[in-house]
Design a protein around this motif. Sequence first.
Motif, PDB file in Angstrom:
ATOM      1  N   VAL A  24       0.853  -1.196   0.000  1.00 41.53           N
ATOM      2  CA  VAL A  24       0.000   0.000   0.000  1.00 41.53           C
ATOM      3  C   VAL A  24       0.884   1.240   0.000  1.00 41.53           C
ATOM      4  O   VAL A  24       0.648   2.186  -0.776  1.00 41.53           O
ATOM      5  CB  VAL A  24      -0.959   0.019   1.213  1.00 41.53           C
ATOM      6  N   ASP A  25       1.895   1.235   0.845  1.00 39.96           N
ATOM      7  CA  ASP A  25       2.821   2.376   0.895  1.00 39.96           C
ATOM      8  C   ASP A  25       3.479   2.598  -0.466  1.00 39.96           C
ATOM      9  O   ASP A  25       3.582   3.730  -0.937  1.00 39.96           O
ATOM     10  CB  ASP A  25       3.905   2.153   1.955  1.00 39.96           C
ATOM     11  N   GLN A  26       3.909   1.521  -1.083  1.00 39.25           N
ATOM     12  CA  GLN A  26       4.565   1.614  -2.391  1.00 39.25           C
ATOM     13  C   GLN A  26       3.588   2.145  -3.447  1.00 39.25           C
ATOM     14  O   GLN A  26       3.953   3.005  -4.250  1.00 39.25           O
ATOM     15  CB  GLN A  26       5.108   0.257  -2.811  1.00 39.25           C
ATOM     16  N   GLU A  27       2.375   1.665  -3.441  1.00 39.04           N
ATOM     17  CA  GLU A  27       1.357   2.135  -4.398  1.00 39.04           C
ATOM     18  C   GLU A  27       1.074   3.611  -4.198  1.00 39.04           C
ATOM     19  O   GLU A  27       0.946   4.364  -5.165  1.00 39.04           O
ATOM     20  CB  GLU A  27       0.077   1.309  -4.243  1.00 39.04           C
ATOM     21  N   GLU A  28       0.990   4.034  -2.946  1.00 37.55           N
ATOM     22  CA  GLU A  28       0.686   5.434  -2.664  1.00 37.55           C
ATOM     23  C   GLU A  28       1.849   6.351  -3.063  1.00 37.55           C
ATOM     24  O   GLU A  28       1.631   7.410  -3.651  1.00 37.55           O
ATOM     25  CB  GLU A  28       0.366   5.616  -1.179  1.00 37.55           C
ATOM     26  N   THR A  29       3.079   5.946  -2.779  1.00 36.01           N
ATOM     27  CA  THR A  29       4.215   6.821  -3.036  1.00 36.01           C
ATOM     28  C   THR A  29       4.658   6.833  -4.497  1.00 36.01           C
ATOM     29  O   THR A  29       5.388   7.737  -4.902  1.00 36.01           O
ATOM     30  CB  THR A  29       5.427   6.466  -2.149  1.00 36.01           C
ATOM     31  N   HIS A  30       4.227   5.872  -5.298  1.00 35.19           N
ATOM     32  CA  HIS A  30       4.659   5.870  -6.703  1.00 35.19           C
ATOM     33  C   HIS A  30       3.937   6.915  -7.538  1.00 35.19           C
ATOM     34  O   HIS A  30       4.333   7.212  -8.654  1.00 35.19           O
ATOM     35  CB  HIS A  30       4.502   4.475  -7.321  1.00 35.19           C
ATOM     36  N   ARG A  31       2.873   7.502  -6.992  1.00 38.07           N
ATOM     37  CA  ARG A  31       2.141   8.533  -7.727  1.00 38.07           C
ATOM     38  C   ARG A  31       3.078   9.701  -7.998  1.00 38.07           C
ATOM     39  O   ARG A  31       3.828  10.132  -7.131  1.00 38.07           O
ATOM     40  CB  ARG A  31       0.920   9.014  -6.929  1.00 38.07           C
ATOM     41  N   GLY A  32       3.034  10.218  -9.194  1.00 38.79           N
ATOM     42  CA  GLY A  32       3.924  11.299  -9.578  1.00 38.79           C
ATOM     43  C   GLY A  32       3.633  12.598  -8.846  1.00 38.79           C
ATOM     44  O   GLY A  32       2.506  12.858  -8.438  1.00 38.79           O
ATOM     45  N   THR A  33       4.672  13.382  -8.666  1.00 39.08           N
ATOM     46  CA  THR A  33       4.561  14.726  -8.113  1.00 39.08           C
ATOM     47  C   THR A  33       4.912  15.697  -9.238  1.00 39.08           C
ATOM     48  O   THR A  33       5.491  15.292 -10.264  1.00 39.08           O
ATOM     49  CB  THR A  33       5.537  14.930  -6.938  1.00 39.08           C
ATOM     50  N   PRO A  34       4.597  16.968  -9.069  1.00 35.95           N
ATOM     51  CA  PRO A  34       5.011  17.927 -10.107  1.00 35.95           C
ATOM     52  C   PRO A  34       6.513  17.847 -10.408  1.00 35.95           C
ATOM     53  O   PRO A  34       6.916  17.871 -11.575  1.00 35.95           O
ATOM     54  CB  PRO A  34       4.621  19.282  -9.506  1.00 35.95           C
ATOM     55  N   ASP A  35       7.327  17.705  -9.376  1.00 37.85           N
ATOM     56  CA  ASP A  35       8.774  17.619  -9.585  1.00 37.85           C
ATOM     57  C   ASP A  35       9.168  16.366 -10.363  1.00 37.85           C
ATOM     58  O   ASP A  35      10.005  16.424 -11.263  1.00 37.85           O
ATOM     59  CB  ASP A  35       9.511  17.647  -8.245  1.00 37.85           C
ATOM     60  N   THR A  36       8.564  15.213 -10.030  1.00 33.39           N
ATOM     61  CA  THR A  36       8.950  13.982 -10.730  1.00 33.39           C
ATOM     62  C   THR A  36       8.447  13.982 -12.166  1.00 33.39           C
ATOM     63  O   THR A  36       9.121  13.459 -13.048  1.00 33.39           O
ATOM     64  CB  THR A  36       8.451  12.723  -9.990  1.00 33.39           C
ATOM     65  N   VAL A  37       7.275  14.572 -12.405  1.00 30.10           N
ATOM     66  CA  VAL A  37       6.762  14.663 -13.776  1.00 30.10           C
ATOM     67  C   VAL A  37       7.675  15.555 -14.616  1.00 30.10           C
ATOM     68  O   VAL A  37       8.050  15.205 -15.741  1.00 30.10           O
ATOM     69  CB  VAL A  37       5.305  15.184 -13.788  1.00 30.10           C
ATOM     70  N   GLN A  38       8.051  16.702 -14.071  1.00 30.29           N
ATOM     71  CA  GLN A  38       8.922  17.612 -14.806  1.00 30.29           C
ATOM     72  C   GLN A  38      10.296  16.988 -15.047  1.00 30.29           C
ATOM     73  O   GLN A  38      10.870  17.130 -16.141  1.00 30.29           O
ATOM     74  CB  GLN A  38       9.046  18.932 -14.055  1.00 30.29           C
TER      75      GLN A  38
END
Length: 123
Positions: A24-38
């Motif tokens: 669950v933690d891994q699934e939640e944290t893999h979501r992209g952030t503005p910084d990771t998308v850029q």
Amino acid sequence: MREVYEQFRKTLIRLGRPELLAAVDQEETHRGTPDTVQALLTSAGLLIEKTVERPLALRFADGSAMFRHGLVRFFLDGGRSIVKEIDEIEFFGIVERNLNELATQRGGLSFEIPMIYVQARKE
């Protein structure tokens, strides 16, 4: 959708499967952030010209209505990878009932989904 992930965690504990909490933690944290998308776009050789961040507000009468929404169904595909070792129908049934109870207490469910628009071009 932190509250949904929290219900995932509570349900896994209720079902006696705490070893799946890390998934669950891994699934939640893999979501992209503005910084990771850029960073992903710039590493692909794109020059970012403009970004707009704006949350998408979602409101549902209850968990049952939420589970029928197309965007949420797409989101839940990630949740399915967490519960591949247990009864998916039982798991999501418990989560849905818990969300329905939460919606009754709060007068509905509301979530803000972070969204980012990025305009980029090849350098």
